[in-house]
Motif scaffolding. Structure first.
Motif, PDB file in Angstrom:
ATOM      1  N   SER A  59       0.833  -1.198   0.000  1.00  0.00           N
ATOM      2  CA  SER A  59       0.000   0.000   0.000  1.00  0.00           C
ATOM      3  C   SER A  59       0.865   1.244   0.000  1.00  0.00           C
ATOM      4  CB  SER A  59      -0.936  -0.014   1.216  1.00  0.00           C
ATOM      5  OG  SER A  59      -1.840   1.058   1.150  1.00  0.00           O
ATOM      6  N   THR A  63       0.767   3.840  -3.147  1.00  0.00           N
ATOM      7  CA  THR A  63       0.395   5.221  -2.853  1.00  0.00           C
ATOM      8  C   THR A  63       1.557   6.169  -3.143  1.00  0.00           C
ATOM      9  OG1 THR A  63       0.858   4.756  -0.516  1.00  0.00           O
ATOM     10  CG2 THR A  63      -1.436   4.756  -1.195  1.00  0.00           C
ATOM     11  N   GLY A 120       0.264   2.411  -8.947  1.00  0.00           N
ATOM     12  CA  GLY A 120      -0.235   3.591  -8.242  1.00  0.00           C
ATOM     13  C   GLY A 120      -0.739   4.679  -9.160  1.00  0.00           C
ATOM     14  N   THR A 123      -4.485   4.296  -9.510  1.00  0.00           N
ATOM     15  CA  THR A 123      -5.261   4.747  -8.354  1.00  0.00           C
ATOM     16  C   THR A 123      -5.267   6.260  -8.276  1.00  0.00           C
ATOM     17  OG1 THR A 123      -3.366   4.660  -6.819  1.00  0.00           O
ATOM     18  CG2 THR A 123      -4.622   2.636  -7.129  1.00  0.00           C
ATOM     19  N   GLN A 252      -7.088  11.163   4.456  1.00  0.00           N
ATOM     20  CA  GLN A 252      -6.407  10.096   3.720  1.00  0.00           C
ATOM     21  C   GLN A 252      -5.452   9.317   4.617  1.00  0.00           C
ATOM     22  OE1 GLN A 252      -6.976   9.023   0.792  1.00  0.00           O
ATOM     23  NE2 GLN A 252      -5.141   8.100  -0.075  1.00  0.00           N
ATOM     24  N   ILE A 256      -6.252   5.351   5.184  1.00  0.00           N
ATOM     25  CA  ILE A 256      -5.331   4.358   4.626  1.00  0.00           C
ATOM     26  C   ILE A 256      -4.695   3.517   5.726  1.00  0.00           C
ATOM     27  CG2 ILE A 256      -3.082   4.103   3.526  1.00  0.00           C
ATOM     28  CD1 ILE A 256      -5.121   4.480   1.455  1.00  0.00           C
ATOM     29  N   ALA A 375      -1.347  11.205  -1.903  1.00  0.00           N
ATOM     30  CA  ALA A 375      -0.640   9.938  -2.088  1.00  0.00           C
ATOM     31  C   ALA A 375       0.471   9.761  -1.058  1.00  0.00           C
ATOM     32  CB  ALA A 375      -0.067   9.869  -3.507  1.00  0.00           C
ATOM     33  N   GLY A 378      -1.015   8.844   2.192  1.00  0.00           N
ATOM     34  CA  GLY A 378      -1.388   7.438   2.172  1.00  0.00           C
ATOM     35  C   GLY A 378      -0.187   6.524   2.288  1.00  0.00           C
ATOM     36  N   SER A 382       0.465   3.885   5.214  1.00  0.00           N
ATOM     37  CA  SER A 382       0.610   2.467   4.888  1.00  0.00           C
ATOM     38  C   SER A 382       1.893   1.885   5.460  1.00  0.00           C
ATOM     39  CB  SER A 382       0.598   2.292   3.374  1.00  0.00           C
ATOM     40  OG  SER A 382      -0.609   2.754   2.825  1.00  0.00           O
TER      41      SER A 382
END
Length: 422
Positions: A59, A63, A120, A123, A252, A256, A375, A378, A382
């Motif tokens: 993740s 991200t 990524g 996403t 976020q 996440i 991102a 996130g 993660s």
């Protein structure tokens, strides 16, 4: 947004309907691509790396890849428009998804990591499409335009996690590891979305918005619509950009962090991938399904109130996730639904705040930077989530996230000072 004669617009222009229709179709397709990384990314890493402490790495990688993707897409959109930027983003995401399948089949960890970075971009594109929905929207309908694009993601994003078992069986029949199955779906989903946007997103919404705004730019931004907060008269509305971005980033980071480790937490307590897929499906549904209502609230009640509500909702999610018995799928699902809802409040309201503050010619690069921040937040969540769970457990992670979310309340109040109806 201005009318064709340069006067402030009170309604969406006719082209907006076609733009939204094409974006909705692309989001319906691409939503399924989100499920791969969310549902099985951590499990795939745990299987290939043999460590729960590193389960948050996938993740974090996709991200981080989304950060690079958002920056690149923002630059492409600024120079050539939304259509080439979004189409290329989805095509890149499809390539990364295919790379994950190859990596899982060959057992190559370096290729897995590289492919997750490339994945990524898909996403990032799925999230950045919301800006295209707002380009031609009037201020009074901007929240609903953003929410329409997000809502369109729901079908694929909810169906995807529930197809974990089906795609896993399909993958096995092709000689591919079961957990790589959802990435086969992501390859097809992102690829189809790229084709739709490249072929049908005409006129380009950002290019048209820039053309319509030029005659009226010296007059300044449009007056706030009913239910929209008045912005400060000085400066380029920095509070809207900074405050809106901060609200989105906090949401976020919290979302996440908790979401990434929930499948791992469930598997550690005896739940299978089907149960984890159901919980994540409900979570993803809550991320996107409430969007029409959220957009309406943003336009009618005001950006600041919906943004402020994000904090308490995420706190409730964190407390429930921390206190829910590990064997209770129902309570964990409820916590993840609240987690998705709080994220949705923050994203829609924050996006509207940022878009309100920017003239069309400056939107793409600034919006790209905002999504780079999303991102990176996130990725940080993660990467840290696995270590926090390893050291303090899943309840500690969930509770810490909920408490952090409360910071959005003063941020929202500061970002949009109350003046008149708000």
């Amino acid at each position: 947004m201005t009318a064709r004669n340069g006067a402030p617009a009170t309604r969406d222009i006719p082209e907006q309907r076609r733009v939204l229709a094409v974006l909705v179709l692309a989001q319906l397709l691409s939503g399924a691509g989100l499920a791969a990384g969310i549902t099985v990314g951590a499990l795939l890493a745990e299987e290939m790396l043999g460590s729960t402490g590193l389960a948050g790495v996938p993740s974090g990688l996709f991200t981080a890849g989304a950060a690079f993707g958002a920056a690149g897409i923002g630059r492409i959109c600024r120079r050539w428009g939304r259509r080439p930027g979004l189409a290329l983003g989805y095509a890149t995401g499809a390539l990364g998804s295919l790379g994950v399948v190859v990596a899982a089949t060959s057992g190559s960890v370096p290729l897995l990591f590289l492919s997750l970075l490339v994945y990524g971009a898909g996403t990032a594109t799925n999230l950045m499409a919301r800006y295209a929905g707002a380009d031609l929207a009037s201020p009074a309908r901007r929240g609903r335009a953003v929410s329409t694009v997000l809502f369109a993601t729901t079908l694929g994003a909810v169906a995807g996690p529930n197809l974990v078992e089906v795609t896993g069986e399909l993958a096995l029949s092709w000689g591919v590891p079961r957990l790589a199955g959802p990435f086969l779906l992501a390859t097809a989903a992102f690829g189809a979305a790229a084709v739709v946007l490249a072929a049908l997103l005409r006129p380009d919404p950002l290019r048209l918005a820039q053309a319509l705004a030029r005659p009226a730019m010296p007059a300044g931004p449009p007056a706030p619509a009913a239910g929209e907060e008045r912005r400060p008269a000085t400066g380029p509305y920095r509070r809207g950009v900074v405050g809106g971005t901060a609200v989105v980033l906090v949401g976020q980071l919290v979302m996440i962090s908790v979401m990434t480790m929930t499948p791992v937490h469930m598997q550690a307590h005896g739940h299978d991938t089907g149960a984890a897929g159901l919980v994540i499906a409900l979570h993803v549904g809550a991320m996107f399904l409430p969007s029409p209502l959220t957009g309406l609230l943003v336009d009618r009640l005001g950006r600041r109130w919906v943004a402020a509500a994000c904090g308490p909702v995420l706190l409730a999610a964190g407390v429930l996730a921390a206190t829910a018995p590990p064997h209770s799928v129902a309570l964990l699902a409820t916590a993840l639904v609240l987690l998705g809802l709080g994220w949705n409040f923050g994203l829609v309201s924050g996006t509207a705040m940022v878009t309100d503050a920017l003239p069309p010619e400056r939107r793409a690069p600034v919006q790209g930077l905002v999504d780079v921040g999303i991102a990176l937040a996130g990725a940080a969540g993660s990467l840290a989530s696995g270590l926090v769970v390893m050291l303090g457990g899943y309840p500690a992670l969930a509770l810490a996230g909920g408490l952090l979310a409360l910071t959005v309340v003063p941020l929202a109040v500061w970002a949009v000072p109350q003046s008149g109806k708000s």
